[in-house]
Scaffold this active site. Sequence first.
Site, short mmCIF file in Angstrom:
data_model
loop_
_atom_site.label_atom_id
_atom_site.label_comp_id
_atom_site.label_asym_id
_atom_site.label_seq_id
_atom_site.Cartn_x
_atom_site.Cartn_y
_atom_site.Cartn_z
N ASN A 213 -17.08 10.30 6.20
CA ASN A 213 -17.43 10.66 4.79
C ASN A 213 -18.66 10.14 4.65
O ASN A 213 -19.48 9.72 5.41
CB ASN A 213 -16.23 9.98 3.92
CG ASN A 213 -16.27 8.35 4.13
OD1 ASN A 213 -17.26 7.74 4.00
ND2 ASN A 213 -14.93 7.65 4.60
N ASP A 282 -8.49 7.97 4.71
CA ASP A 282 -6.95 7.67 4.11
C ASP A 282 -6.13 8.28 5.49
O ASP A 282 -5.01 7.53 5.46
CB ASP A 282 -7.07 8.28 2.91
CG ASP A 282 -7.35 7.35 1.77
OD1 ASP A 282 -7.44 6.16 2.00
OD2 ASP A 282 -7.79 7.91 0.94
N LYS A 292 -12.13 18.99 24.14
CA LYS A 292 -12.77 19.59 23.04
C LYS A 292 -11.74 20.93 22.76
O LYS A 292 -11.07 21.57 23.68
CB LYS A 292 -14.07 20.15 23.34
CG LYS A 292 -14.82 20.82 22.22
CD LYS A 292 -16.13 21.59 22.46
CE LYS A 292 -16.52 22.17 21.30
NZ LYS A 292 -17.91 22.94 21.53
N PRO A 310 -3.65 2.87 8.13
CA PRO A 310 -3.24 1.44 7.73
C PRO A 310 -4.15 1.14 6.27
O PRO A 310 -5.31 1.45 6.65
CB PRO A 310 -3.50 0.59 8.70
CG PRO A 310 -4.41 1.12 9.53
CD PRO A 310 -4.12 2.65 9.44
N ASP A 311 -3.83 0.68 5.30
CA ASP A 311 -4.74 0.03 4.20
C ASP A 311 -5.14 -1.44 4.53
O ASP A 311 -4.08 -2.28 4.64
CB ASP A 311 -4.06 0.11 2.85
CG ASP A 311 -4.82 -0.03 1.72
OD1 ASP A 311 -5.64 -1.17 1.89
OD2 ASP A 311 -4.76 0.66 0.66
N ILE A 312 -6.57 -1.57 4.94
CA ILE A 312 -6.78 -2.85 5.39
C ILE A 312 -6.91 -3.84 4.34
O ILE A 312 -6.43 -4.96 4.57
CB ILE A 312 -8.21 -2.67 6.01
CG1 ILE A 312 -8.41 -1.34 7.19
CG2 ILE A 312 -8.98 -3.76 6.36
CD1 ILE A 312 -9.65 -1.08 7.70
N PHE A 332 -13.22 -2.72 -3.37
CA PHE A 332 -14.17 -1.78 -4.01
C PHE A 332 -13.25 -0.40 -4.41
O PHE A 332 -12.34 -0.11 -3.70
CB PHE A 332 -15.21 -1.25 -3.14
CG PHE A 332 -16.25 -2.08 -3.32
CD1 PHE A 332 -16.56 -3.36 -3.26
CD2 PHE A 332 -17.60 -1.64 -3.97
CE1 PHE A 332 -17.61 -4.19 -3.65
CE2 PHE A 332 -18.63 -2.48 -4.37
CZ PHE A 332 -18.72 -3.79 -3.97
N LYS A 346 -5.87 0.29 -9.36
CA LYS A 346 -6.06 0.13 -7.94
C LYS A 346 -5.92 -1.46 -7.79
O LYS A 346 -5.39 -1.63 -6.87
CB LYS A 346 -7.43 0.77 -7.40
CG LYS A 346 -7.38 0.92 -6.08
CD LYS A 346 -8.68 1.67 -5.87
CE LYS A 346 -8.37 3.23 -5.87
NZ LYS A 346 -9.38 4.11 -5.34
N LYS A 350 -3.24 -3.05 -5.38
CA LYS A 350 -3.59 -3.63 -4.14
C LYS A 350 -3.28 -5.21 -4.11
O LYS A 350 -3.42 -5.99 -3.20
CB LYS A 350 -5.20 -3.66 -3.90
CG LYS A 350 -5.47 -2.23 -3.66
CD LYS A 350 -5.82 -1.54 -2.20
CE LYS A 350 -6.30 -0.01 -2.25
NZ LYS A 350 -6.56 0.26 -1.02
N1 CTP Z 1 -9.19 0.28 1.74
C1 CTP Z 1 -8.79 -0.15 2.74
N2 CTP Z 1 -8.23 0.61 3.68
C2 CTP Z 1 -7.69 1.92 3.39
C3 CTP Z 1 -8.08 2.31 2.47
C4 CTP Z 1 -9.09 1.64 1.55
O1 CTP Z 1 -9.40 -1.29 3.27
N3 CTP Z 1 -7.12 2.56 4.33
C5 CTP Z 1 -9.81 -0.35 0.67
C6 CTP Z 1 -11.35 -0.14 0.44
O2 CTP Z 1 -12.35 -0.51 1.30
C7 CTP Z 1 -11.65 -0.46 -0.89
C8 CTP Z 1 -10.32 -0.24 -1.68
O3 CTP Z 1 -9.41 -0.34 -0.49
O4 CTP Z 1 -12.02 -1.76 -1.16
C9 CTP Z 1 -10.02 1.16 -2.35
O5 CTP Z 1 -10.46 1.90 -1.65
P1 CTP Z 1 -10.22 3.56 -2.12
O6 CTP Z 1 -10.38 4.61 -0.94
O7 CTP Z 1 -11.17 3.73 -3.33
O8 CTP Z 1 -8.68 3.70 -2.70
P2 CTP Z 1 -7.63 4.24 -1.58
O9 CTP Z 1 -6.73 2.95 -1.54
O10 CTP Z 1 -7.78 4.95 -0.89
O11 CTP Z 1 -6.94 5.07 -3.18
P3 CTP Z 1 -7.12 6.62 -3.76
O12 CTP Z 1 -6.93 7.39 -2.58
O13 CTP Z 1 -6.08 6.57 -4.81
O14 CTP Z 1 -8.46 6.52 -4.19
#
Ligand code: CTP
Length: 408
Positions: A213, A282, A292, A310-312, A332, A346, A350
């Site tokens: 991204n 995500d 390739k 995973p959501d860190i 953030f 959010k 979280k």
């Molecule tokens: N974050 C993370 N790991 C992920 C996704 C998000 O640690 N897999 C953290 C980002 O570093 C940020 C916060 O979660 O601090 C919010 O990230 P954001 O992408 O805005 O939110 P999402 O959890 O992806 O929610 P949404 O898809 O609804 O926007």
Amino acid sequence: MNDLAGKHIVLGLTGGIACYKAAELCRALVKEGATVQVVMTEAAQQFITPVTMQALSGRIVYGSQWDAREPNNMPHINLSREADAILLAPCSADFMARLVQGRADELLSLLCLARPIERVPLLVAPAMNREMWAHPATQRNMAQLAADGATLLGVGSGDQACGETGDGRMLDPQELLADLVAFFQPKLLARRRVVVTAGPTFEALDPIRGITNHSSGKMGFAIARAAREAGAEVTLVAGPVSLATPRGVRRVDVRSAREMLAATQAEVTAADVFVATAAVADWRPVAEAGQKIKKDGSGDAPVVAFTENPDILLAVAQSERARSGTLFCVGFAAESHDLLTHAKAKRERKGIPLLVGNIGPLTFGQDDNQLLLVDAQGVQELPRASKLVLARWLVADIAARLPAAATP
Ligand code: CTP
């Protein structure tokens, strides 16, 4: 930036080939808003002329304690009283020895000795051959200078003017500038450990392509720098970005979300603060193709199946240390619309005490930003400013929220 606005710096040059870098440093200090009074030893004047330094600083250079331009004939008193800091760059091995002995037989050492020690800090940027640097006498002098209250800025490593390679080079002007700016920042995070994630992640599709991204990493890097300036020990877990690592910050480079998770979890075990600025993908392809992916001539695009990453932040926020308040977590939110509503939701989802919201498309890649701080009490707006200024405000805000630090 004008990080040194209002600061008056006495820049002392002593004998060493690194004097040529002092010209650049002088220019950088002036550009950052400082007024600079150059003082040169006789030896320094063998390497660079006072004319050069006068032209760059816009002030007449001092070189003698008998300078009749001062009405009271006491330049050592006058120059040291008006300084916010004395920076010796380059500081030779000989000059360090002179400082340690408290010598006062020429203007620069005299004014260092005469400075009000609690009010006018002395910063030392050594420069010398690697053998001179490694010599026990120099190392002993360094330790003594530090014990006497000076701040030693360290040395660089690499090719030396003498043709040898090793430690002892003077730090580059930009490094010295960053160190001086940091020196003046309040040490709000002294003895704290901070972990920051920054940048995008890259999720490989095949050995050639992947999904990523627009995150530039600038906000996270600015927060790492600001936390370091505030005295913290900082680790930056960075996705693929080409930004320079801020001075004094430890950097761990990662690529995918899973690598970022593993590195972050290892780093936060001893941290006091975790700031998640990374724009983590995500989703990732279920499988990375070993080769390739080629067009097969049918005109059909390949079908890629995705799985959630995973959501860190969530994982860290759910850890025992975060839940007990030992580890303060900051998230953030990069949104494209309805920032406040999404940011509030959010933060709760979280389970973190503080969430910082911004509009993604307005900030990605930019040098400035505008932030919304959302906590359990409500919302605070940080107006548009450079990312470094915002990072310093945020760091101060975080510092004020931490439980009192244990005394060392
Ligand atoms: N974050 C993370 N790991 C992920 C996704 C998000 O640690 N897999 C953290 C980002 O570093 C940020 C916060 O979660 O601090 C919010 O990230 P954001 O992408 O805005 O939110 P999402 O959890 O992806 O929610 P949404 O898809 O609804 O926007």
